[in-house]
Scaffold this motif. Structure first.
Motif, mmCIF file in Angstrom:
data_model
loop_
_atom_site.group_PDB
_atom_site.id
_atom_site.type_symbol
_atom_site.label_atom_id
_atom_site.label_comp_id
_atom_site.label_asym_id
_atom_site.label_seq_id
_atom_site.Cartn_x
_atom_site.Cartn_y
_atom_site.Cartn_z
ATOM 1 N N ALA A 1 0.712 -1.237 0.154
ATOM 2 C CA ALA A 1 -0.049 -0.168 0.056
ATOM 3 C C ALA A 1 0.936 1.321 0.037
ATOM 4 C CB ALA A 1 -0.876 -0.068 1.178
ATOM 5 N N LEU A 2 1.921 1.160 0.895
ATOM 6 C CA LEU A 2 2.770 2.398 0.727
ATOM 7 C C LEU A 2 3.366 2.577 -0.531
ATOM 8 C CD1 LEU A 2 3.973 4.652 2.343
ATOM 9 C CD2 LEU A 2 5.689 3.337 3.245
ATOM 10 N N TRP A 3 3.953 1.410 -0.919
ATOM 11 C CA TRP A 3 4.842 1.600 -2.413
ATOM 12 C C TRP A 3 4.014 2.221 -3.331
ATOM 13 C CZ3 TRP A 3 4.984 0.244 -7.212
ATOM 14 C CH2 TRP A 3 6.015 0.105 -7.977
ATOM 15 N N LEU A 4 2.804 1.746 -3.288
ATOM 16 C CA LEU A 4 1.757 2.358 -4.345
ATOM 17 C C LEU A 4 1.640 3.796 -4.178
ATOM 18 C CD1 LEU A 4 -0.823 -0.603 -4.851
ATOM 19 C CD2 LEU A 4 0.906 0.117 -6.516
ATOM 20 N N GLY A 5 1.404 3.988 -2.985
ATOM 21 C CA GLY A 5 1.102 5.538 -2.593
ATOM 22 C C GLY A 5 2.193 6.378 -3.067
ATOM 23 N N VAL A 6 3.697 5.888 -2.865
ATOM 24 C CA VAL A 6 4.626 6.760 -3.116
ATOM 25 C C VAL A 6 4.968 6.556 -4.601
ATOM 26 C CG1 VAL A 6 7.341 6.571 -2.914
ATOM 27 C CG2 VAL A 6 5.912 6.084 -0.974
ATOM 28 N N LEU A 7 4.254 5.752 -5.226
ATOM 29 C CA LEU A 7 4.221 5.579 -6.721
ATOM 30 C C LEU A 7 3.477 6.886 -7.212
ATOM 31 C CD1 LEU A 7 4.952 4.417 -9.577
ATOM 32 C CD2 LEU A 7 2.914 3.166 -9.261
ATOM 33 N N ALA A 8 2.425 6.761 -6.634
ATOM 34 C CA ALA A 8 1.340 7.923 -6.918
ATOM 35 C C ALA A 8 2.092 9.310 -6.566
ATOM 36 C CB ALA A 8 0.098 7.871 -6.193
ATOM 37 N N SER A 9 2.482 9.438 -5.370
ATOM 38 C CA SER A 9 3.092 10.851 -5.000
ATOM 39 C C SER A 9 4.361 11.269 -6.070
ATOM 40 C CB SER A 9 3.750 10.817 -3.763
ATOM 41 O OG SER A 9 4.315 11.982 -3.173
ATOM 42 N N GLY A 10 5.096 10.219 -6.404
ATOM 43 C CA GLY A 10 5.998 10.534 -7.371
ATOM 44 C C GLY A 10 5.673 10.811 -8.811
ATOM 45 N N VAL A 11 4.522 10.563 -9.300
ATOM 46 C CA VAL A 11 3.904 11.043 -10.503
ATOM 47 C C VAL A 11 3.554 12.494 -10.232
ATOM 48 C CG1 VAL A 11 1.771 10.732 -12.080
ATOM 49 C CG2 VAL A 11 2.826 8.795 -11.206
ATOM 50 N N TYR A 12 2.707 12.897 -9.077
ATOM 51 C CA TYR A 12 2.582 14.190 -8.776
ATOM 52 C C TYR A 12 3.820 14.918 -8.700
ATOM 53 C CZ TYR A 12 1.442 18.293 -6.139
ATOM 54 O OH TYR A 12 1.478 19.498 -5.583
ATOM 55 N N GLY A 13 4.677 14.446 -8.185
ATOM 56 C CA GLY A 13 6.254 15.166 -7.921
ATOM 57 C C GLY A 13 6.662 15.341 -9.416
ATOM 58 N N GLY A 14 6.761 14.401 -10.287
ATOM 59 C CA GLY A 14 7.346 14.446 -11.630
ATOM 60 C C GLY A 14 6.579 15.626 -12.660
ATOM 61 N N TYR A 15 5.290 15.927 -12.256
ATOM 62 C CA TYR A 15 4.359 16.606 -13.169
ATOM 63 C C TYR A 15 4.409 18.017 -12.535
ATOM 64 C CZ TYR A 15 0.067 18.173 -15.380
ATOM 65 O OH TYR A 15 -0.630 18.709 -16.142
ATOM 66 N N PHE A 16 4.297 18.236 -11.358
ATOM 67 C CA PHE A 16 4.469 19.500 -10.593
ATOM 68 C C PHE A 16 5.514 19.665 -9.361
ATOM 69 C CE2 PHE A 16 2.352 23.230 -8.181
ATOM 70 C CZ PHE A 16 3.144 24.249 -8.915
#
Length: 251
Positions: A139-154
């Motif tokens: 669950a945390l790995w997937l959450g960090v993945l999603a946060s990384g998508v956001y971080g790379g975008y903005f």
């Protein structure tokens, strides 16, 4: 870029680097500054991400004591951050900038709630977990993945999102969580920066100004952040998150 404009960008970089080390969301300082001196929005976003990488490194280095014993955890979660940053960077280059506007605000608001409720939620999750997972599990790995998508975008306030996630799923103190956040944010910024250098238009004067300031700010912020008691740090994180929402909605 004039000398005064470069000085303004450097000053913004100092503040952003310090904020990123303590909380995360320094882009809310540097990005508008670049826009104010006339840099194109997408170019400003790209240049800002590249420029903040050195500051992310000094912030992570400043927390090196709190990083002891977290190597395995960060190797696992770092893969999620890197993959997410790559996806987010590609999205930035091909999607309409307004696509994530509502989602971003909702994510930051959720992160603020998670940070406030973290002690109770952490106890609740631990009590119902059959076996404690030192790395937070899938669950945390997937959450960090999603946060990384956001971080790379903005990237603005990605630190608030990361602290909210890490604080809930990891049975660890807030300062160690913050140290891990700095490393993961560094990975996100670095991966996105490599992508942008290769395929995007970059304003290298803007990069230099942000980088020079962020290096100093990241080091100073790390020294200050490590001395802040957990309840105070939690309050600072939430205040910055609320400020980020206001800027994104009304700015």
């Amino acid at each position: 870029m004039t000398g005064w404009e470069l000085a303004a960008v450097c000053a913004a970089g100092v503040v952003a680097g310090a904020i990123n080390a303590v909380v995360g969301s320094g882009s809310l300082i540097t990005f508008p500054t670049l826009l104010a001196i006339g840099v194109d929005p997408v170019t400003a976003n790209v240049s800002n991400t590249i420029g903040l990488v050195p500051g992310s490194f000094t912030a992570a280095y400043g927390y090196r004591t709190e990083l002891l014993g977290q190597r395995e955890r960060l190797l696992r979660l770092g893969t999620a951050s890197a993959l997410g940053a790559l996806i987010g960077g590609i999205l930035l280059l091909f999607l309409d900038p307004d696509v994530f506007e509502v989602v971003v605000v909702a994510l930051i608001a959720l992160a603020c709630v998670l940070v406030l409720a973290q002690p109770r939620l952490n106890a609740w999750v631990s009590a119902r977990r059959e076996e404690a997972h030192p790395n937070g599990g899938t669950a945390l790995w997937l959450g960090v993945l999603a946060s990384g998508v956001y971080g790379g975008y903005f990237g603005a306030a990605q630190g608030v999102l990361l602290i909210g996630l890490l604080g809930i799923f990891l049975d660890d103190g807030l300062q160690r969580v913050n140290a891990a956040k700095n490393v993961l944010a560094l990975i996100v910024n670095a991966v996105a920066a490599v992508l942008f250098v290769v395929v995007a238009d970059v304003d290298w004067q803007a990069v230099a100004g942000v980088a020079l300031g962020a290096v100093a700010g990241g080091f100073v912020g790390a020294q200050l952040g490590r001395r802040i008691p957990a309840p105070v740090l939690r309050a600072v994180i939430v205040c910055v998150g609320i400020a980020a929402i206001i800027v994104l909605v009304y700015g």
